[in-house]
Design an enzyme around this catalytic site. Structure first.
Site, PDB file in Angstrom:
ATOM      1  N   ARG A 144      -3.976  21.120 -14.391  1.00 32.79           N
ATOM      2  CA  ARG A 144      -2.878  20.221 -14.776  1.00 32.79           C
ATOM      3  C   ARG A 144      -3.045  19.636 -16.180  1.00 32.79           C
ATOM      4  NH1 ARG A 144       0.402  15.686 -11.216  1.00 32.79           N
ATOM      5  NH2 ARG A 144       1.617  14.902 -12.974  1.00 32.79           N
ATOM      6  N   LYS A 148       6.402  22.955 -14.482  1.00 35.66           N
ATOM      7  CA  LYS A 148       5.624  21.784 -14.050  1.00 35.66           C
ATOM      8  C   LYS A 148       5.325  21.873 -12.551  1.00 35.66           C
ATOM      9  CE  LYS A 148       4.649  17.007 -14.538  1.00 35.66           C
ATOM     10  NZ  LYS A 148       4.789  15.761 -15.241  1.00 35.66           N
ATOM     11  N   GLU A 208       8.752  17.513 -25.099  1.00 33.01           N
ATOM     12  CA  GLU A 208       8.127  17.850 -23.812  1.00 33.01           C
ATOM     13  C   GLU A 208       8.688  19.168 -23.262  1.00 33.01           C
ATOM     14  OE1 GLU A 208       5.513  16.327 -22.785  1.00 33.01           O
ATOM     15  OE2 GLU A 208       5.654  14.142 -22.948  1.00 33.01           O
ATOM     16  N   HIS A 234       7.117   8.369 -27.604  1.00 32.90           N
ATOM     17  CA  HIS A 234       6.109   9.230 -26.976  1.00 32.90           C
ATOM     18  C   HIS A 234       6.308  10.695 -27.401  1.00 32.90           C
ATOM     19  CE1 HIS A 234       3.376  10.737 -23.903  1.00 32.90           C
ATOM     20  NE2 HIS A 234       4.319  11.571 -23.512  1.00 32.90           N
ATOM     21  N   HIS A 267      -1.188  10.472 -28.155  1.00 35.98           N
ATOM     22  CA  HIS A 267      -1.515   9.135 -27.638  1.00 35.98           C
ATOM     23  C   HIS A 267      -2.199   8.294 -28.706  1.00 35.98           C
ATOM     24  CE1 HIS A 267      -1.408  10.266 -23.062  1.00 35.98           C
ATOM     25  NE2 HIS A 267      -0.219  10.132 -23.598  1.00 35.98           N
ATOM     26  N   HIS A 279      -0.882  15.817 -26.422  1.00 32.94           N
ATOM     27  CA  HIS A 279      -0.934  14.407 -26.028  1.00 32.94           C
ATOM     28  C   HIS A 279      -2.185  13.683 -26.514  1.00 32.94           C
ATOM     29  CE1 HIS A 279       2.384  15.712 -23.585  1.00 32.94           C
ATOM     30  NE2 HIS A 279       2.526  14.540 -22.995  1.00 32.94           N
ATOM     31  N   LYS A 300       2.612  11.188 -11.512  1.00 29.28           N
ATOM     32  CA  LYS A 300       1.757  10.324 -12.332  1.00 29.28           C
ATOM     33  C   LYS A 300       2.511   9.029 -12.593  1.00 29.28           C
ATOM     34  CE  LYS A 300      -1.234  13.379 -15.004  1.00 29.28           C
ATOM     35  NZ  LYS A 300      -1.553  13.874 -16.358  1.00 29.28           N
ATOM     36  N   GLU A 309      -5.016  16.603 -11.181  1.00 33.37           N
ATOM     37  CA  GLU A 309      -5.586  16.962 -12.487  1.00 33.37           C
ATOM     38  C   GLU A 309      -7.105  17.084 -12.465  1.00 33.37           C
ATOM     39  OE1 GLU A 309      -3.472  15.379 -15.965  1.00 33.37           O
ATOM     40  OE2 GLU A 309      -5.364  15.426 -17.042  1.00 33.37           O
ATOM     41  N   ARG A 364       0.819  -1.239   0.000  1.00 32.26           N
ATOM     42  CA  ARG A 364       0.000   0.000   0.000  1.00 32.26           C
ATOM     43  C   ARG A 364       0.842   1.274   0.000  1.00 32.26           C
ATOM     44  NH1 ARG A 364      -2.982  -3.039   3.899  1.00 32.26           N
ATOM     45  NH2 ARG A 364      -4.671  -4.135   2.852  1.00 32.26           N
ATOM     46  N   ASN A 394      -0.872  18.305 -20.913  1.00 32.16           N
ATOM     47  CA  ASN A 394      -1.106  17.291 -21.943  1.00 32.16           C
ATOM     48  C   ASN A 394      -1.257  17.913 -23.327  1.00 32.16           C
ATOM     49  OD1 ASN A 394      -1.014  14.955 -20.356  1.00 32.16           O
ATOM     50  ND2 ASN A 394      -3.047  15.445 -19.551  1.00 32.16           N
TER      51      ASN A 394
HETATM   52  P1  NAD Z   1      12.048   5.284 -22.289  1.00 31.85           P
HETATM   53  O1  NAD Z   1      11.918   5.140 -20.858  1.00 31.85           O
HETATM   54  O2  NAD Z   1      11.570   4.182 -23.166  1.00 31.85           O
HETATM   55  O3  NAD Z   1      13.569   5.594 -22.629  1.00 31.85           O
HETATM   56  C1  NAD Z   1      13.949   5.759 -23.968  1.00 31.85           C
HETATM   57  C2  NAD Z   1      15.098   4.816 -24.356  1.00 31.85           C
HETATM   58  O4  NAD Z   1      16.319   5.389 -23.871  1.00 31.85           O
HETATM   59  C3  NAD Z   1      15.024   3.442 -23.756  1.00 31.85           C
HETATM   60  O5  NAD Z   1      15.545   2.522 -24.665  1.00 31.85           O
HETATM   61  C4  NAD Z   1      15.928   3.548 -22.543  1.00 31.85           C
HETATM   62  O6  NAD Z   1      16.430   2.316 -22.105  1.00 31.85           O
HETATM   63  C5  NAD Z   1      17.011   4.419 -23.077  1.00 31.85           C
HETATM   64  N1  NAD Z   1      17.768   5.192 -22.123  1.00 31.85           N
HETATM   65  C6  NAD Z   1      17.304   5.772 -20.995  1.00 31.85           C
HETATM   66  N2  NAD Z   1      18.266   6.536 -20.452  1.00 31.85           N
HETATM   67  C7  NAD Z   1      19.346   6.419 -21.233  1.00 31.85           C
HETATM   68  C8  NAD Z   1      20.635   6.989 -21.208  1.00 31.85           C
HETATM   69  N3  NAD Z   1      20.981   7.891 -20.290  1.00 31.85           N
HETATM   70  N4  NAD Z   1      21.519   6.632 -22.161  1.00 31.85           N
HETATM   71  C9  NAD Z   1      21.145   5.758 -23.152  1.00 31.85           C
HETATM   72  N5  NAD Z   1      19.939   5.227 -23.260  1.00 31.85           N
HETATM   73  C10 NAD Z   1      19.038   5.559 -22.305  1.00 31.85           C
HETATM   74  O7  NAD Z   1      11.292   6.600 -22.824  1.00 31.85           O
HETATM   75  P2  NAD Z   1      11.126   8.077 -22.247  1.00 31.85           P
HETATM   76  O8  NAD Z   1      11.014   8.936 -23.432  1.00 31.85           O
HETATM   77  O9  NAD Z   1      12.127   8.409 -21.224  1.00 31.85           O
HETATM   78  O10 NAD Z   1       9.721   8.017 -21.509  1.00 31.85           O
HETATM   79  C11 NAD Z   1       8.539   7.752 -22.210  1.00 31.85           C
HETATM   80  C12 NAD Z   1       7.522   7.233 -21.240  1.00 31.85           C
HETATM   81  O11 NAD Z   1       7.246   8.231 -20.276  1.00 31.85           O
HETATM   82  C13 NAD Z   1       6.207   6.878 -21.876  1.00 31.85           C
HETATM   83  O12 NAD Z   1       5.777   5.627 -21.383  1.00 31.85           O
HETATM   84  C14 NAD Z   1       5.263   7.964 -21.425  1.00 31.85           C
HETATM   85  O13 NAD Z   1       3.937   7.548 -21.325  1.00 31.85           O
HETATM   86  C15 NAD Z   1       5.832   8.312 -20.102  1.00 31.85           C
HETATM   87  N6  NAD Z   1       5.514   9.652 -19.636  1.00 31.85           N
HETATM   88  C16 NAD Z   1       5.005   9.785 -18.393  1.00 31.85           C
HETATM   89  C17 NAD Z   1       4.730  11.037 -17.887  1.00 31.85           C
HETATM   90  C18 NAD Z   1       4.264  11.197 -16.478  1.00 31.85           C
HETATM   91  O14 NAD Z   1       3.862  12.287 -16.092  1.00 31.85           O
HETATM   92  N7  NAD Z   1       4.329  10.162 -15.669  1.00 31.85           N
HETATM   93  C19 NAD Z   1       4.966  12.174 -18.671  1.00 31.85           C
HETATM   94  C20 NAD Z   1       5.474  12.002 -19.957  1.00 31.85           C
HETATM   95  C21 NAD Z   1       5.763  10.726 -20.429  1.00 31.85           C
HETATM   96  N1  GLY Z   2       2.817  14.734 -18.241  1.00 32.51           N
HETATM   97  C1  GLY Z   2       1.622  15.377 -17.862  1.00 32.51           C
HETATM   98  C2  GLY Z   2       1.438  15.489 -16.400  1.00 32.51           C
HETATM   99  O1  GLY Z   2       2.311  15.163 -15.638  1.00 32.51           O
HETATM  100  O2  GLY Z   2       0.397  15.896 -15.962  1.00 32.51           O
END
Ligand code: NAD
Ligand code: GLY
Length: 368
Positions: A245, A231, A189, A269, A256, A252, A147, A241, A125, A249
């Site tokens: 907030r 942010k 972003e 993404h 998406h 997005h 998130k 949100e 939890r 997006n």
């Molecule tokens: P990712 O986590 O897939 O990383 C991209 C690639 O880079 C992967 O292959 C990873 O292994 C590699 N990598 C990571 N760090 C590295 C480094 N320093 N050197 C070499 N390679 C490296 O993708 P991302 O773009 O970081 O994140 C995308 C994800 O984030 C999506 O799932 C999206 O939905 C999510 N997201 C979440 C929020 C939120 O608020 N929680 C906001 C935006 C995006």
């Molecule tokens: N990435 C959008 C949010 O964090 O609300």
């Protein structure tokens, strides 16, 4: 190598407040972790690409803080952001007898961060989690604000929780090893914060794009810091949100749909968000909220970051229909009505619905 200072940005959420540390070579610096709760065990969650590069540095920074630090490496990629892989985090925690004080460290990009955050929200939890983002996208967005989620085959990030980390450590040095395509995806972003909140930042991005693509540390430091400040300002006012907030997006809703429609992992993404921002700006323009010059300006900035400015065709018979179908699953939808983040004059965003016919026109104009 250029030397940059360590900046701290506060996410002000009362008892759940935390800071984002931004600087070079922070992972191995013990002082960064001093404020964390004491615990005997920790678990580092990472993947096979990131762990060989950075896990030793993180372990050196944590040396002496925990009796034992376990590790679990997840398969790499958006297509693995699912229940089965989430379960492997719980398997590791339970098979090692990890208790409810265990601190989780998410070392990687947004996929690792979102999954580790969700695991931390659910294990016993709720256990503490520290985000250690190693992609630009994760440093400016996903690691901040709490998130957490996994994907469902029918929709992205559909299963998750709001769960704030105790600390975010943005080590700019980790961005040196990031593939250029991923750096560009992160810039999507970064760029989004300009149109929705800060036109001065958009000016700065226009004059600093080459420095950012060349990974100049001072430019990256400013981009990460200003993005996190914006942010933080938004999340501190609307953590869950209920209103404001949603502006984060921007791009997005279309993005998406692109990610899901192409199959997770085909478009990154940030690439979906980039093309999605152009579509959302074009929709704003057709609704009379912003002028065509602004759409052109934003499109040019996105192109200079090496990002797509047109969406892909998702269905050759009824492309707009397919986009609409996918967008109705968006979390901002209400009663089946799609709600878009639109630009209501440069530097200001609004969330509202738009007539399907107009959205169809925009999709037809913005896809190749
Ligand atoms: P990712 O986590 O897939 O990383 C991209 C690639 O880079 C992967 O292959 C990873 O292994 C590699 N990598 C990571 N760090 C590295 C480094 N320093 N050197 C070499 N390679 C490296 O993708 P991302 O773009 O970081 O994140 C995308 C994800 O984030 C999506 O799932 C999206 O939905 C999510 N997201 C979440 C929020 C939120 O608020 N929680 C906001 C935006 C995006
Ligand atoms: N990435 C959008 C949010 O964090 O609300």
């Amino acid at each position: 190598m250029e030397v940059v200072g360590v900046y701290s940005v506060l996410i002000d959420l009362g008892a759940r407040s935390y800071s984002i540390a931004i600087g070079s070579d922070l992972l191995g610096s013990a002082g960064i972790y001093l404020g964390l709760p004491s615990a005997s065990t920790a678990l580092i969650v990472s993947n096979n690409k990131v762990a060989p590069l950075y896990v030793a540095k993180l372990r050196s920074g944590l040396h002496g803080r925990f009796d034992v630090i376990h590790e679990v490496l997840l398969p790499d990629g958006e297509e693995h952001k699912n229940w089965k892989v989430l379960q492997s985090i719980f398997d590791t925690l339970l098979s090692n007898g990890c208790d409810r004080k265990t601190v989780l460290f998410a070392l990687g990009g947004g996929v690792i961060g979102d999954m580790t955050g969700f695991a931390a929200a659910s294990y016993m939890r709720g256990v503490p989690v520290v985000q250690v983002p190693t992609t630009l996208l994760a440093q400016v967005d996903s690691s901040v604000g709490g998130k957490t989620a996994i994907n469902h085959p029918l929709g992205k990030n559909m299963i998750g929780a709001f769960y704030q980390p105790r600390l975010v450590v943005c080590d700019l040095a980790t961005l040196d090893s990031l593939p250029l395509r991923e750096l560009s995806a992160g810039l999507a972003e970064v760029i989004k914060y300009g149109p929705i909140a800060d036109t001065n930042f958009m000016d700065w991005l226009e004059s600093s794009m080459e420095a950012l693509l060349a990974r100049e540390r001072s430019a990256l430091a400013h981009a990460v810091r200003r993005s996190c400040e914006i942010k933080a300002w938004v999340v501190s006012q609307d953590e869950k949100e209920t209103g404001l907030r949603a502006i984060l997006n921007f791009g997005h809703t279309f993005g998406h749909a692109i990610e899901a429609g192409m199959g997770y992992g085909v478009w990154l993404h940030g690439e979906g968000v980039a093309a999605g921002m152009v579509m959302a700006a074009e929709l704003s323009c057709r609704l009379g909220l912003v002028d065509a010059a602004f759409v052109e300006r934003l499109t040019a900035l996105i192109a200079r970051a090496g990002l797509p400015t047109k969406g892909p065709v998702l269905d050759v018979t009824d492309n707009a229909g397919r986009y609409l179908e996918l967008m109705r699953i968006d979390k901002k939808s209400e009663g089946g009505e799609i709600r878009f983040v639109l630009i209501d004059g440069p530097g200001k965003a609004v969330v509202r619905a738009a007539p399907d016919a107009l959205v169809r026109e925009v999709i037809d104009a913005c896809c190749v």
